[in-house]
Design an enzyme around this catalytic site. Sequence first.
Site, short mmCIF file in Angstrom:
data_model
loop_
_atom_site.label_atom_id
_atom_site.label_comp_id
_atom_site.label_asym_id
_atom_site.label_seq_id
_atom_site.Cartn_x
_atom_site.Cartn_y
_atom_site.Cartn_z
N ASP A 53 -25.30 -32.16 3.38
CA ASP A 53 -24.08 -31.96 3.14
C ASP A 53 -23.55 -30.40 2.93
OD1 ASP A 53 -23.76 -34.63 2.34
OD2 ASP A 53 -24.80 -34.30 0.55
N TYR A 112 -38.28 -31.28 1.31
CA TYR A 112 -37.01 -30.45 0.89
C TYR A 112 -37.50 -29.42 -0.25
CZ TYR A 112 -33.45 -33.23 2.90
OH TYR A 112 -32.55 -34.01 3.81
#
EC number: 5.4.99.12
Length: 253
Positions: A53, A112
């Site tokens: 994003d 992540y």
Amino acid sequence: MTRYKATIAYDGTDFAGFQSQTNQRTVQEEIEKVLSKLNSFEPVILQGSGRTDSGVHAFGQVIHFDLNGKARDLERLRFGLDTQTPADIAVKKVELVPDDWHARYQKHEKTYEYYLENSVTRSPFHRHSKAYFRYPLNFERMQGAMVKLVGQHDFTGFTASGSSVDDKVRTIYQAEIIQLDKENFKFIFRGNGFLYKQVRNMVGTVIKIGNDRMPVSQIDKILTSKNRNFAGPTAAPEGLYLKEVKYEPINEI
């Protein structure tokens, strides 16, 4: 046509995300501009392992693309891409892959990392590279919450409402929080896939637990109920990094 796999890094601050969007600056668009130049100005559409994003960074995003002609010198191709893309994109490695290899659909796991500054005043030097939370956090409570996320679960309760994926069962192999120093934390998540905003929603929930505004058992409630309303807020994008995408070995071409 020859297919290539590339590992890239980017600072997501000034991008509207990875995936191409109309009238928006994206990582995909910037790289495709350069690929077109290297492909006799014929359009090239790249595919990524997944999208990130707006404001989210990557140490090790993976893409694939096809170029006309026989296999090129890989270091020259990497250098050409790296030097012609903007300064907030780095092309770290280019490899040859089979014609049917796909960055998104090939079996893989992702890691992540999320960086959080926890201090009375926010450092102006880290405002684009770390998230910030000014209130007290209990490390032991956050550790207890993270442990509950490990394993195979239906993560519907940690998914943003815009998710179009039907199967929301994912497996998290590692969910760990490290206290780097008295003012900085690092969250690590490694799994076989993550849903839309899942990592940021998990971090936002763990922060709320660390601030004693939710019980550690809230994780169980969210997983069981599959209700997003029971989870914490979505954590800010600037703390999130796609660290690594790891694939099964590729057979010799």
